[in-house]
Design a protein around this motif. Structure first.
Motif, PDB file in Angstrom:
ATOM      1  N   LEU B  65       0.840  -1.198   0.000  1.00 13.91           N
ATOM      2  CA  LEU B  65       0.000   0.000   0.000  1.00 13.91           C
ATOM      3  C   LEU B  65       0.875   1.248   0.000  1.00 13.91           C
ATOM      4  O   LEU B  65       0.607   2.211  -0.715  1.00 13.91           O
ATOM      5  CB  LEU B  65      -0.885  -0.034   1.244  1.00 13.91           C
ATOM      6  N   GLY B  66       1.930   1.213   0.813  1.00 14.79           N
ATOM      7  CA  GLY B  66       2.839   2.346   0.879  1.00 14.79           C
ATOM      8  C   GLY B  66       3.481   2.616  -0.466  1.00 14.79           C
ATOM      9  O   GLY B  66       3.667   3.763  -0.865  1.00 14.79           O
ATOM     10  N   ARG B  67       3.768   1.524  -1.203  1.00 13.16           N
ATOM     11  CA  ARG B  67       4.442   1.714  -2.476  1.00 13.16           C
ATOM     12  C   ARG B  67       3.499   2.242  -3.545  1.00 13.16           C
ATOM     13  O   ARG B  67       3.895   3.057  -4.377  1.00 13.16           O
ATOM     14  CB  ARG B  67       5.111   0.407  -2.932  1.00 13.16           C
ATOM     15  N   ILE B  68       2.242   1.791  -3.530  1.00 12.03           N
ATOM     16  CA  ILE B  68       1.352   2.281  -4.592  1.00 12.03           C
ATOM     17  C   ILE B  68       0.731   3.619  -4.228  1.00 12.03           C
ATOM     18  O   ILE B  68       0.119   4.260  -5.070  1.00 12.03           O
ATOM     19  CB  ILE B  68       0.233   1.271  -4.941  1.00 12.03           C
ATOM     20  N   SER B  69       0.859   4.028  -2.980  1.00 13.38           N
ATOM     21  CA  SER B  69       0.253   5.301  -2.613  1.00 13.38           C
ATOM     22  C   SER B  69       1.022   6.442  -3.268  1.00 13.38           C
ATOM     23  O   SER B  69       2.247   6.465  -3.233  1.00 13.38           O
ATOM     24  CB  SER B  69       0.289   5.451  -1.095  1.00 13.38           C
ATOM     25  N   PRO B  70       0.323   7.380  -3.879  1.00 16.32           N
ATOM     26  CA  PRO B  70       1.025   8.517  -4.455  1.00 16.32           C
ATOM     27  C   PRO B  70       1.614   9.433  -3.369  1.00 16.32           C
ATOM     28  O   PRO B  70       2.540  10.191  -3.632  1.00 16.32           O
ATOM     29  CB  PRO B  70      -0.038   9.251  -5.273  1.00 16.32           C
ATOM     30  N   LEU B  71       1.064   9.364  -2.180  1.00 21.31           N
ATOM     31  CA  LEU B  71       1.605  10.151  -1.065  1.00 21.31           C
ATOM     32  C   LEU B  71       2.691   9.336  -0.391  1.00 21.31           C
ATOM     33  O   LEU B  71       2.460   8.205   0.020  1.00 21.31           O
ATOM     34  CB  LEU B  71       0.500  10.427  -0.044  1.00 21.31           C
ATOM     35  N   LYS B 222      22.380  12.139  -1.499  1.00 24.21           N
ATOM     36  CA  LYS B 222      21.637  12.367  -2.745  1.00 24.21           C
ATOM     37  C   LYS B 222      22.499  12.309  -4.001  1.00 24.21           C
ATOM     38  O   LYS B 222      22.795  13.335  -4.615  1.00 24.21           O
ATOM     39  CB  LYS B 222      20.909  13.703  -2.676  1.00 24.21           C
ATOM     40  N   PRO B 223      22.936  11.098  -4.368  1.00 23.33           N
ATOM     41  CA  PRO B 223      23.698  10.980  -5.611  1.00 23.33           C
ATOM     42  C   PRO B 223      22.846  11.234  -6.861  1.00 23.33           C
ATOM     43  O   PRO B 223      23.374  11.576  -7.908  1.00 23.33           O
ATOM     44  CB  PRO B 223      24.190   9.526  -5.593  1.00 23.33           C
ATOM     45  N   PHE B 224      21.551  11.111  -6.732  1.00 23.71           N
ATOM     46  CA  PHE B 224      20.667  11.272  -7.900  1.00 23.71           C
ATOM     47  C   PHE B 224      19.542  12.237  -7.547  1.00 23.71           C
ATOM     48  O   PHE B 224      19.267  12.468  -6.367  1.00 23.71           O
ATOM     49  CB  PHE B 224      20.063   9.919  -8.298  1.00 23.71           C
ATOM     50  N   PRO B 225      18.890  12.780  -8.547  1.00 18.61           N
ATOM     51  CA  PRO B 225      17.739  13.647  -8.249  1.00 18.61           C
ATOM     52  C   PRO B 225      16.633  12.877  -7.540  1.00 18.61           C
ATOM     53  O   PRO B 225      16.449  11.681  -7.763  1.00 18.61           O
ATOM     54  CB  PRO B 225      17.286  14.123  -9.635  1.00 18.61           C
ATOM     55  N   GLU B 226      15.894  13.585  -6.697  1.00 18.33           N
ATOM     56  CA  GLU B 226      14.854  12.915  -5.934  1.00 18.33           C
ATOM     57  C   GLU B 226      13.587  12.773  -6.770  1.00 18.33           C
ATOM     58  O   GLU B 226      13.321  13.558  -7.671  1.00 18.33           O
ATOM     59  CB  GLU B 226      14.548  13.709  -4.672  1.00 18.33           C
ATOM     60  N   ALA B 227      12.824  11.745  -6.443  1.00 18.79           N
ATOM     61  CA  ALA B 227      11.587  11.488  -7.173  1.00 18.79           C
ATOM     62  C   ALA B 227      10.451  12.300  -6.554  1.00 18.79           C
ATOM     63  O   ALA B 227      10.440  12.537  -5.349  1.00 18.79           O
ATOM     64  CB  ALA B 227      11.258  10.005  -7.114  1.00 18.79           C
ATOM     65  N   GLY B 228       9.507  12.696  -7.383  1.00 22.92           N
ATOM     66  CA  GLY B 228       8.284  13.296  -6.862  1.00 22.92           C
ATOM     67  C   GLY B 228       8.428  14.753  -6.474  1.00 22.92           C
ATOM     68  O   GLY B 228       9.441  15.403  -6.688  1.00 22.92           O
ATOM     69  N   ILE B 229       7.336  15.240  -5.896  1.00 21.98           N
ATOM     70  CA  ILE B 229       7.255  16.654  -5.519  1.00 21.98           C
ATOM     71  C   ILE B 229       7.082  16.714  -4.005  1.00 21.98           C
ATOM     72  O   ILE B 229       6.232  16.025  -3.460  1.00 21.98           O
ATOM     73  CB  ILE B 229       6.025  17.320  -6.176  1.00 21.98           C
ATOM     74  N   PRO B 230       7.896  17.516  -3.324  1.00 18.99           N
ATOM     75  CA  PRO B 230       7.731  17.593  -1.873  1.00 18.99           C
ATOM     76  C   PRO B 230       6.473  18.376  -1.485  1.00 18.99           C
ATOM     77  O   PRO B 230       6.119  19.345  -2.157  1.00 18.99           O
ATOM     78  CB  PRO B 230       8.989  18.317  -1.417  1.00 18.99           C
ATOM     79  N   ILE B 231       5.808  17.950  -0.434  1.00 18.40           N
ATOM     80  CA  ILE B 231       4.682  18.711   0.101  1.00 18.40           C
ATOM     81  C   ILE B 231       5.089  19.304   1.447  1.00 18.40           C
ATOM     82  O   ILE B 231       5.072  20.512   1.628  1.00 18.40           O
ATOM     83  CB  ILE B 231       3.438  17.814   0.246  1.00 18.40           C
ATOM     84  N   VAL B 232       5.477  18.421   2.363  1.00 17.98           N
ATOM     85  CA  VAL B 232       6.132  18.899   3.565  1.00 17.98           C
ATOM     86  C   VAL B 232       7.577  18.426   3.453  1.00 17.98           C
ATOM     87  O   VAL B 232       7.828  17.229   3.532  1.00 17.98           O
ATOM     88  CB  VAL B 232       5.472  18.309   4.831  1.00 17.98           C
ATOM     89  N   PRO B 233       8.535  19.332   3.222  1.00 15.45           N
ATOM     90  CA  PRO B 233       9.908  18.891   2.926  1.00 15.45           C
ATOM     91  C   PRO B 233      10.433  17.914   3.970  1.00 15.45           C
ATOM     92  O   PRO B 233      10.300  18.132   5.168  1.00 15.45           O
ATOM     93  CB  PRO B 233      10.705  20.189   2.936  1.00 15.45           C
ATOM     94  N   GLY B 234      11.008  16.826   3.455  1.00 16.85           N
ATOM     95  CA  GLY B 234      11.601  15.837   4.347  1.00 16.85           C
ATOM     96  C   GLY B 234      10.602  14.878   4.945  1.00 16.85           C
ATOM     97  O   GLY B 234      10.971  13.906   5.590  1.00 16.85           O
ATOM     98  N   MET B 235       9.305  15.147   4.790  1.00 13.72           N
ATOM     99  CA  MET B 235       8.336  14.260   5.437  1.00 13.72           C
ATOM    100  C   MET B 235       7.326  13.673   4.460  1.00 13.72           C
ATOM    101  O   MET B 235       7.194  12.467   4.348  1.00 13.72           O
ATOM    102  CB  MET B 235       7.611  15.006   6.555  1.00 13.72           C
ATOM    103  N   ILE B 236       6.624  14.548   3.766  1.00 16.89           N
ATOM    104  CA  ILE B 236       5.587  14.044   2.871  1.00 16.89           C
ATOM    105  C   ILE B 236       5.875  14.537   1.459  1.00 16.89           C
ATOM    106  O   ILE B 236       6.276  15.697   1.268  1.00 16.89           O
ATOM    107  CB  ILE B 236       4.193  14.525   3.318  1.00 16.89           C
ATOM    108  N   SER B 237       5.700  13.631   0.498  1.00 15.94           N
ATOM    109  CA  SER B 237       5.904  14.043  -0.891  1.00 15.94           C
ATOM    110  C   SER B 237       4.931  13.284  -1.785  1.00 15.94           C
ATOM    111  O   SER B 237       4.337  12.286  -1.379  1.00 15.94           O
ATOM    112  CB  SER B 237       7.340  13.764  -1.315  1.00 15.94           C
ATOM    113  N   LEU B 238       4.801  13.799  -2.973  1.00 16.29           N
ATOM    114  CA  LEU B 238       3.955  13.146  -3.972  1.00 16.29           C
ATOM    115  C   LEU B 238       4.864  12.425  -4.959  1.00 16.29           C
ATOM    116  O   LEU B 238       5.855  13.006  -5.396  1.00 16.29           O
ATOM    117  CB  LEU B 238       3.146  14.192  -4.731  1.00 16.29           C
TER     118      LEU B 238
END
Lengths: 673, 500
Positions: B65-71, B222-238
């Motif tokens: 569930l955690g993996r398929i969740s967009p959040l 961070k050797p590579f760019p991060e995936a997704g868009i941050p919502i709460v930096p460091g905690m929640i992202s899309l």
């Protein structure tokens, strides 16, 4: 009034869709042309490459086989006299070497083993070898039956084989199912392989090897001419890379093979063409395991990350007689399509006559047969009932199936056997009746196995005598299967104390317990259902109550591991002429839920422990025969049937021979019209 | 909608987890071949570790569930230039009964904080990352091997120490059984081997923890760019959902569905219009000519077809329509001809002036028989529905009014009655729509069509967690969407229906 959707709107919409569809169709058409163009261009590029290589080779000098040099020199000597021709033969760009290429054509059939070349070995370069250890020179691996001298021989044609199930992926080692492996084996080559006729290990990519008499190391010389399908030479570095970075890389999903190769400590590159394996301890199967490693092209595979390789479906490249049509990582073969291999025109050995091999998956048994009869496919594995019924049907129609079809039925090294395993140890803390050897022998006597084969499998198959059956060298040819003999069975049971004491028709032991056991079989298969009925009936004749216990395949494994059965039916199929007996038979495999699930312990370890370290093949075979006799006496399993391979192959193809190894598609040919 | 979907997937997952064999049963089955017990245990250890199969089913479900969740919560994943998603390594699972041999589990030692040099290029970073990842993979696999050997040693010890049922049905050591007997007796003949195995395991564990900590340090740099868009930096992202990898086919689930779905869609997109174009006009005609011989004959034929089993129809179709012994009109297997690769897309004439069917026609010809089998059973329901709905409307007042006004019969049927009979047809369409995607297992296996039905059944037979969940999710979502679509279509077709 609201403007409703009327006929005119409908026509307009229809025309619009039609226009869009035709534009899309035209684009698709163009796309396809483009794709074909680029395919042709890439083929052209590889041809140019080949041309350049040939040119280079011609400039550098060409190796001629002694036979052709004889011809050349005799023709020259006819013209200008002996002395001159000798100088020509030794000088100039023409380099004469004693090449083992020459035995390819006519006399292959006489060359059977590795020993034949010992006479010529003096002329080989031995600078690569460790001194003092004999070198085993290998004749060139060529056609088992050479078709090239047949009057109607021709190159070209395609063989379409129908598979029952989808190959999972065309990747060496990663595609673990039998169909994937069969396809990959046409493309990738190992250092050594079994001879199709004699089943002896012989060099494929290996020209020679030295095996430590103490069994701690193996030094292999790779053939100079061996090269991958892109023309790059096969080197020791490639083999080492395959072992270290492909098979033993924990990031690769190759653990099935990895866990079998634990005895290979490491591989060391000695020179460009020489590699040395070191073993952790001497073992009879180290040679086979080391020589069985694919040589994969490092320059090709190291371009990809492990993740890419793990999920790839069609990146198979090697040095074999066939190759994949396209190795474009963005357009790989995927399961569901036909898998097509084309001849590797740059093959270092004898080119295969067929231009391509096609593999198609047809899951329905009936559809497979119809597809064969329609000539949509050229080779199928018919089911046992089909194998019996189809020739009869042809006869009714006044035709003979043998006019158009090779109907092959033969036992080869991959033929498996089915058996009933008796629980020789304790089940739930209590010994079963089968703990007694005499009871197990009696069970074998009272099962009429020939009748089982006749009734259940339509007479296809032979009564198995043990875990190893002819033509395997590990089988002891003197052993004959137990006959059906109810009287003898009853006598043996009585000796073991099983007598009908209260006259109810059921045997009892001294404590008065009735002889009753559970027969575990898989549910949902007609054959296993009929076996179950047969066993119940046979047991009833001897006064034994047998209760069937059909279970789903998915819990078979749990039952085996928990040793939670009295008797069960199963099958084993081997992958090589010689299976390491430790896994199934050793008492070590009783512990920790190993595969000796019948918990048989009758002093077999003394023989098995000798087998797995005996490096001398003849002595090992003698031990195997001794082991076979022990099993025959003990009957831990009642061996039922060796299942032969069944094949229908179209007579459009020639040089089709069933070998003890299997079939050799690389030597089939389509006769010239 | 979301709770329904989650409910469906959870239910299906738990059912499969509780079935005999449980998740990943096929992996254990194939691992049981002719391998020595130790080798088989090592292999199984690898597999379980890679796919997290040794965790409790509920935990496996929530991880999915955690993996398929967009959040996403916590550390964000990173994307390599080759478009591979990488995430923080999982925990190293403690082996059973480790506390018998050491006081505290090993923790990573001497890990200095790591950051890339400011002038490090992307390649440098990737190389450092790869090295750390490789080292960790090696250390972890060494630990797994050591752990498998340790557990084997425990098993051997247990058998001689008389521990009752040391292993459960799946071959796992039962901690309780061991605890009941207590710590191993150093005087036992198996003790030395067990002790050595335990020490080797503890060493490997320590190494693995160190390598893991190092790997995490590199990852955090961070050797590579991060995936997704941050919502709460460091905690929640899309981020994009990740459907994972099927462990029986070891391919990404999305790719498997991408391969199978077009095949099923192709069959159904050809089959459905055929069903509609035949059964609706026939239904209309039989309503208009109610009681006529056409009405009864079409009714009988359609019902007869509907009751004919597909398996038999498939077998007969192959035996008679495809076999050269009889008609031989159609090909037996596959979706394309052998020569399809060299065909042009559209029909054309070749150099000799012969007509060539081209790729499109060839494909249509190949799918004739499967489509036939899909289609024939569908006529009855739809035509009867149409007929019933039309008859209802024929008796309505507005039809009589229209007749009285002198509206032509044709207009009455097409403009008034048929339009008003559309509602039940929409309902029908909605129930058929999900079938469009899920495919038919029977037809696919008779005609060797590698479609969705095959995929789903394979997944269930093999207890393939990712594949089962993804197909369930997809079919569930399509069902729900179809229901929604139906509601919207209702409102469009019938002005009386509004959703306020």
């Amino acid at each position: 009034m609201q403007n409703r959707f009327g006929l005119k709107d409908f026509i307009l919409l229809f025309v619009m869709i039609l226009t869009l569809a035709s534009i899309w169709m035209a684009m698709a058409q163009d796309d396809r042309r483009w794709k074909q163009n680029s395919e042709i261009l890439s083929k052209l590029a590889s041809l140019e490459q080949q041309g350049a290589r040939l040119d280079q080779q011609l400039r550098a000098g060409v190796e001629l086989s002694p036979k052709s040099i004889d011809k050349l020199s005799s023709s020259i000597s006819n013209a200008i006299g002996n002395t001159l021709s000798e100088t020509i033969a030794k000088a100039g760009p023409i380099v004469v070497t004693q090449n083992d290429n020459d035995q390819g054509s006519k006399n292959t059939s006489e060359h059977t083993g590795a020993n034949d070349t010992n006479t010529t070995s003096d002329s080989h370069d031995t600078s690569w070898a460790r001194p003092g250890v004999p070198i085993e020179w290998q004749p060139k691996y060529t056609f088992a039956t050479d078709p090239r001298n047949e009057p109607d021989f021709a190159y070209g044609g395609e063989l379409t084989e129908a598979y029952n199930a989808q190959p999972s992926k065309l990747m060496p080692v990663l595609g673990e199912d039998v169909y994937s492996t069969r396809i990959v084996d046409q493309v990738c080559e190992t250092l050594g392989d079994y001879d199709p006729k004699t089943l002896k290990m012989r060099g494929l990519l290996a020209q020679a090897w030295q095996y430590d008499p103490n069994g701690m190391w193996l030094r292999v010389k790779i053939r100079d001419e061996a090269r991958f399908s892109d023309g790059q030479p096969v080197t020791a570095e490639d083999v080492k890379w395959t072992l270290d970075e492909y098979i033993n890389n924990p990031e690769m999903e190759t653990e099935a093979l990895r866990s079998l190769l634990t005895q290979i400590k490491d591989a060391q590159v000695i020179s460009d063409k020489v590699i040395e394996f070191h073993f952790t301890e001497p073992g009879a199967y180290n040679l086979r395991n080391a020589l069985g490693i694919y040589a994969l092209p490092k320059h090709f595979y190291s371009k990809f990350t492990t993740t890419e390789l793990n999920k790839a479906t069609g990146l198979v490249m090697g040095s074999g007689p066939f190759k994949l049509k396209s190795l474009d990582p963005d357009h790989q073969w995927t399961p569901g399509e036909d898998a097509v291999l084309v001849r590797n025109e740059l093959y270092w050995g004898d080119r295969s006559p067929l231009a391509s091999l096609r593999y198609r998956t047809i899951t329905s048994d009936q559809a497979r047969l119809v597809a064969y009869e329609n000539k949509e496919v050229d080779m199928i594995g018919p089911t046992s009932p089909q194998f019996i019924e189809v020739p009869k049907r042809y006869k009714e129609q006044g035709k003979d199936i043998h006019d158009t079809t090779y109907t092959l039925k033969w036992v080869n090294m991959k033929s498996g056997y089915s058996f009933i395993g008796w629980q020789c140890g304790k089940r739930n803390g209590k010994y079963t009746p089968f703990h007694d050897k005499r009871v197990r022998q009696a069970m074998t006597y009272l099962l009429d196995r020939q009748r089982m084969i006749d009734d259940i499998w339509g007479g296809i198959g032979e009564v198995a005598v043990g875990p190893n059956n002819p033509p395997k060298p590990t089988a002891d040819p003197t052993i004959k299967p137990y006959p059906y003999d109810l009287a003898k069975a009853k006598k043996l049971l009585a000796e073991a104390g099983w007598i009908d004491r209260d006259g109810d028709g059921i045997l009892e032991n001294e404590e008065g317990d009735e002889f009753e056991f559970e027969f575990t079989r898989s549910s949902g298969s007609q054959i296993s259902e009929r076996i179950g009925k047969f066993v119940v009936d046979s047991c009833a004749k001897a006064g034994i109550r047998c209760i069937q216990r059909p279970v789903d395949w998915s819990i078979y494994d749990q039952i085996l591991k928990g040793r939670d059965f009295d008797a069960l039916i199963m099958g084993w199929s081997p992958g090589s002429p010689e299976s390491d007996p430790t896994q199934i038979w050793s008492t070590k495999s009783i512990q920790n839920q190993g595969n000796n699930f019948i918990q048989w312990d009758a002093g077999q370890d003394a023989i098995i422990d000798k087998i797995v370290v005996e490096l001398d093949e003849a002595k090992r075979m003698e031990l195997f025969h001794q082991f076979a006799r022990l099993i025959h006496e003990e009957q831990p399993y009642t061996f039922i049937r060796v299942s032969p391979w069944l094949r229908y192959i179209s007579k459009d193809f020639k040089n089709v021979h069933p070998y003890p190894k299997s079939l050799e598609q690389r030597e089939f040919y389509m006769p010239a019209q | 909608m979301l709770p329904t979907l989650l409910g469906i997937t959870f239910l299906v997952f738990m059912l499969i987890a509780m079935s005999p064999g449980g998740i990943g049963a096929s992996l254990r089955r194939s691992g049981g071949g002719q391998m020595s017990a130790t080798n088989a245990a090592i292999r199984q250890m690898y597999l379980e570790d890679r796919y997290g199969l040794d965790d409790p089913p509920v935990m496996q479900y929530f991880r999915w569930l955690g993996r398929i969740s967009p959040l996403k919560f916590g550390q964000r994943d990173q994307i390599t230039p080759k478009n591979e998603r990488i995430s923080l390594p999982r925990h190293i699972k403690a082996p059973v009964l480790w506390d018998w041999f050491t006081d505290s589990p090993p923790v990573a030692q001497d890990i200095e904080p790591f950051s890339f040099k400011p002038d490090a290029t992307a390649e440098d970073k990737a190389a450092i990352y790869r090295k750390a990842k490789e080292d960790y993979a090696k250390a972890r696999s060494a630990f797994l091997t050591a752990r498998a050997i340790y557990e084997q040693a425990l098993g051997t010890y247990a058998e001689h120490a008389g521990i009752n049922k040391p292993r459960n049905g799946k071959g796992k050591l039962r901690e309780k059984a061991f605890r009941a007997v207590g710590k191993p007796d150093p005087s036992s003949p198996d003790y030395a081997a067990l002790h050595d195995a335990a020490q080797a395991m503890l060493d490997a564990w320590q190494h693995a923890e160190n390598a893991r900590a190092r790997f995490i340090e590199v990852f955090k740099a961070k050797p590579f760019p991060e995936a997704g868009i941050p919502i709460v930096p460091g905690m929640i992202s899309l981020a994009m959902p990740d459907f994972g990898v099927s462990f029986t086919k070891s391919r990404p689930v999305v790719e498997l569905i991408k391969d199978a779905l077009p095949v099923t869609l192709l069959l159904n997109l050809v089959a459905f219009p055929v069903i509609y174009f035949i059964s609706i006009p026939v239904g209309m005609l039989s309503a208009v000519k109610r009681g006529s011989s056409f009405d009864s004959i079409s009714g009988v034929v359609f019902i007869a077809l509907w009751s004919f089993p597909t398996v038999l129809a498939g077998v007969l179709a192959i035996g008679f329509l495809a076999s050269n012994q009889y008609l031989g009109w159609f090909p037996v297997s596959g979706l394309h001809d052998k020569l399809a690769d060299t065909m042009t897309w559209l029909p054309t004439h070749d150099a000799q002036g012969h007509w060539q069917p081209g790729y499109v026609l060839d494909t249509l010809w190949h799918i004739c028989l499967p489509v036939l089998c899909l289609v024939y059973g569908g006529f009855a329901v739809l035509s009867k529905q149409t007929r019933a709905a039309m008859l209802d409307n024929f008796n309505a007042d507005y039809v009589r009014t229209a007749k009285a006004k002198g509206v032509p019969e044709k207009d009455i049927i097409l403009r008034h009655v048929f339009r008003n009979s559309l509602l039940p047809l929409i309902t029908m369409f909605v129930t058929l729509f999900p079938a469009l995607l899920s495919g038919s297992v029977i037809i696919e296996s008779i005609f060797s069509v590698p479609g969705m039905g095959h995929l789903a059944i394979d997944a269930i037979n093999n207890r393939d967690r990712e594949l089962v969940l993804a197909t369930t999710l997809m079919i569930g979502a399509v069902n729900l969407l179809a229901l929604l679509l139906a509601d919207i279509l209702y409102a469009m077709a019938d002005p009386r229906i509004t959703y306020e």
